[in-house]
Enzyme design. Structure first.
Site, PDB file in Angstrom:
ATOM      1  N   ASP A  39       0.916  -1.241   0.000  1.00 33.10           N
ATOM      2  CA  ASP A  39       0.015   0.208  -0.215  1.00 33.10           C
ATOM      3  C   ASP A  39       0.803   1.172   0.217  1.00 33.10           C
ATOM      4  O   ASP A  39       2.058   0.884   0.470  1.00 33.10           O
ATOM      5  CB  ASP A  39      -1.045   0.059   1.276  1.00 33.10           C
ATOM      6  N   CYS A  40       0.372   2.391  -0.449  1.00 32.72           N
ATOM      7  CA  CYS A  40       1.271   3.555  -0.553  1.00 32.72           C
ATOM      8  C   CYS A  40       1.785   3.904   0.833  1.00 32.72           C
ATOM      9  O   CYS A  40       1.225   4.066   1.909  1.00 32.72           O
ATOM     10  CB  CYS A  40       0.264   4.795  -1.140  1.00 32.72           C
TER      11      CYS A  40
END
Length: 767
Positions: free
Chosen positions: A294-295
């Protein structure tokens, strides 16, 4: 022609050939996923590539781009500067052409897009959020939706999506509840399989398919206090039995990609949890696809979780644990080449990740078909067929919670109607998070939907916003009360909002007109990062309801929201209550269809609604040891899992097993007759629950193990059957493996988790 360029060779050989030609810098480049909206500019209809993107391609390449087509306040992409359906396809073609023609090896770029409830791009169809989709209990319809989403996304060049969200919700105060299907692993697992089948279709190489990414792996919906990315306290047995179950089903269905969660489990961040990413995912389940973070997840290892000394340490830990690609690409891009050159990372570990990335690109057919047809994109995206599907999904996801004395459906000629509330005519408030900017004409609000039913007498529908979702301003009360006083029926459209600031300004509470203000105002009380301490209506919405109730008019409440609402006063005083969640762009039509009886409500809750927030957690499948009651109240939900009313009535009879005793390894069936005992056609969700009477480890009081949505004409009877075998009777044992223990099982079929008929099944030792 190189071997990797020849499609007649097996993918494994093509990957090895290409890998052998790559430098360390080129290999690392394949693991990076910068933000795609930074790669281009769109000025006066002319799309050009930025020099920084060109340089990065030439200096080693970019493996993937995140959100080339994404449009929202975070990206700064608007209706004015963003890409239409055809322009999006043109932009992706420009990007791919530069990567293929201007890089040394001509490797195409993997375009990754958000598609939680529709492609998050301008012109894309906005379907209901997953919590609404789950409430349909219609897996086949959701599969159709996923096919539509895949068609729209791939038509513009998107090849992988960061959905489905398979988190099991344990605390609905969590802001991302709307992105989930509900609180039950079996139900989520059924939708997980449908998602993979729908998104990936007949094959990844098809122009109508995208690679599915399962997220968030794992335990993300069980965070401490319902706080986003908070710590998770869960043992491995429960994790395997509950949170990992939907992921396993989706992996078995062929999912191509997985995204680890931000959270830690028992002190180990999922991003570097080798038990999760290697032993379970790859060794036990046989997953051979790509794992993407995920970012910002790798940065969190050094700044948040604090399990890494610095960025280099965090990047090395993540790659060794099984991460193949980093969303944003910041940490891998900054540190991996140095890590290899300094001997901190074995080249073989780097090669392993690159193989998986290249393998997915070959499977998607990107080397043969990197480009798309802009004319096809314009035709497919937002098509009438997809809009019709969005309306049907929205209608099937609406839940009738209360209908005192047959208040609903309304007659289309039933006097004056006042439509009041902050969600009555605010299109963005019914769309949910992860939504792109919308033309006003594209979204049908509840007010518009109701007026469309009264076209011959439009003046008979009055409107007032009354108040905002948040804040304590009551200047709209007077106008709302005046409208309500003139009406025979008041429809209050209240709830929550996950709408980000799309620059739409606000509304004049005294007139309901839109207005632009120099002061920014956010009504957002749900969505990613918006967790709450309570589940009541925000702002002064409840006060508005109470003031209008004093007028003595028939009162119908429509909730539009992203998590359960707990308002005992509304439960007691409203004549009828509809729970619509965030129903998408066609939500206004769908809700009006139900209000006026053109559609019989068939939605059922997939998440329990408590009487009070202090009861949490209140999910239906809790342990028998969880306790009976509090001093003030019992521990049961106000509206239980599986609950929902209809305009007709149903009866259940003749529950029977094909055999009352079966041996371990054998299977049987349970059947029940369901009759529509009312005066109109309707759909019923028949639910199978199983209780293991005695077990080696403590078990839930009951668990959903099957369901079927059936349509019945008035007076019609159908027999519904479910299989009972090892899959329905097993659980995860002390050795962390599935086990089926002989003994007594209670087999129940009914309307919801608190309305079930039971019969007994004896499971014998196998011979």
């Amino acid at each position: 022609m190189m071997t990797y360029q020849d499609k007649t060779y097996p993918i494994a050989e093509r990957v090895e050939n290409l890998l052998g030609l790559m430098t360390t810098e080129e290999k690392v480049g394949q693991l990076l996923q910068p933000f795609g909206w930074h790669t281009y500019e769109n000025r006066d209809g002319k799309i050009t590539l930025n020099e920084s993107f060109k340089q990065q391609v030439q200096q080693g390449g970019i493996g993937s781009l995140y959100g080339v087509l994404r449009a929202d306040p975070w990206t700064g992409v608007t209706l004015e500067n963003g890409l239409s359906a055809s322009e999006g396809a043109e932009a992706v073609n420009l990007i791919q052409r530069y990567a293929v023609e201007e890089s040394r090896l001509g490797i195409p770029i993997l375009i990754g897009e958000e598609c939680s409830h529709g492609h998050m791009a301008i012109d894309g169809t906005v379907f209901p959020v997953p919590l609404s989709v789950g409430s349909t209990w219609n897996v086949d319809l959701y599969r159709e939706m996923c096919r539509a989403v895949a068609r729209e996304t791939r038509a513009q060049g998107g090849a992988v999506t960061y959905s489905p969200v398979l988190d099991v919700v344990r605390d609905p105060r969590w802001g991302r509840t709307e992105e989930c299907f509900g609180e039950d692993p079996f139900l989520i697992g059924e939708f997980a399989v449908a998602s993979v089948e729908g998104l990936q279709g007949e094959g990844l190489e098809s122009g109508n398919s995208v690679a599915a990414t399962l997220k968030h792996f794992a335990g993300y919906g069980s965070s401490e206090g319902g706080r986003n990315a908070g710590a998770v306290h869960m043992g491995w047995r429960e994790l395997l039995e509950v949170d990992l179950y939907p992921f396993k089903k989706a992996i078995e269905a062929g999912a191509a990609s997985v995204m680890p969660a931000y959270n830690e489990i028992d002190g180990i961040p999922c991003t570097v949890n080798t038990e999760l990413l290697d032993r379970i995912l790859r060794q036990d389940w046989g997953f051979d696809g790509m794992v993407i973070t995920d970012c910002g997840a790798i940065d969190m290892l050094a700044s948040g979780h604090d399990v890494a000394e610095d960025g280099l340490d965090a990047a090395v830990q993540a790659l060794r644990a099984g991460i193949d690609m980093e969303m944003s690409g910041e940490m891998f891009g900054r540190h991996l080449v140095d890590a290899v050159n300094q001997g901190r990372l074995e080249p073989e570990m780097l090669d392993l990740a690159v193989r998986r990335v290249l393998g997915l690109k070959f499977k998607l057919g990107l080397f043969e078909n990197p480009y798309v047809d802009p004319l096809r994109a314009e035709k497919v995206i937002g098509s009438p067929e997809h809009v019709k599907l969005a309306r049907q999904l929205a209608a099937e996801g609406v839940i009738l919670l209360k209908n005192e004395a047959g208040t609903l459906p309304l007659s289309k000629a039933a006097g004056q109607i006042a439509v009041i509330g902050p969600n009555a005519d605010q299109g963005y408030n019914q769309l949910g998070d992860y939504t792109s900017p919308q033309e006003r004409s594209k979204v049908t609000t509840v007010l518009q939907g109701i007026r469309s039913k009264r076209v011959s007498s439009p003046d008979s529908v009055l409107y007032a916003p009354g108040c905002r979702i948040r804040g304590d301003v009551k200047e709209g009360f007077e106008h709302a009360l005046n409208c309500a006083a003139q009406a025979d029926t008041v429809i209050m459209v209240v709830g929550g909002s996950s709408a980000r600031d799309f620059g739409e300004g606000t509304i004049d509470l005294k007139t309901g007109a839109s207005k632009v203000s120099g002061n920014a105002w956010s009504d957002m009380d749900c969505g990613e990062g918006i967790d709450r301490m309570t589940l009541g209506l925000s702002g002064v919405q409840l006060e508005l309801l109470q003031e209008i109730h004093k007028l003595g008019r028939r009162l119908i409440v429509v909730y539009i929201n992203g998590r359960p609402i707990v308002e005992p006063w509304v439960d007691e005083h409203a004549d009828a209550i509809l729970e619509a969640w965030y129903p998408g762009q066609e939500g206004g039509h769908a809700i009006a269809d139900i209000l006026f009886g053109d559609v019989n409500p068939s939605g059922r809750l997939t998440i329990s609604v408590p009487k009070h927030v202090g009861q949490l957690p209140v999910y239906y499948n809790g342990k028998r040891t969880r306790g009976k009651r509090y001093l003030e109240e019992d521990s049961k939900a106000r509206y239980p899992f599986g609950y929902g009313l209809s305009y007709t009535t149903f009866s259940y009879s003749n529950l029977k097993l094909s055999a009352g005793r079966i041996a371990v390894g054998e299977s049987g069936t349970v059947s029940v007759e369901v009759t529509n005992t009312g005066s109109c056609a309707g759909s019923e969700v028949v639910q199978l629950y199983i209780t293991d009477a005695v077990s080696t480890v403590t078990r839930p009081g009951k668990e959903l193990k099957g369901f079927a949505k059936i349509a019945l004409e008035a007076g019609e009877t159908k027999t519904v059957s479910f299989k009972i075998g090892a899959e329905q009777l097993q659980y995860i044992g002390r050795n962390l493996k599935p086990v089926v223990e002989p003994g007594l099982f209670r087999i129940g079929v009914g309307r919801h988790s608190e309305d079930v008929m039971f019969t007994d099944l004896i499971l014998k030792e196998s011979k």
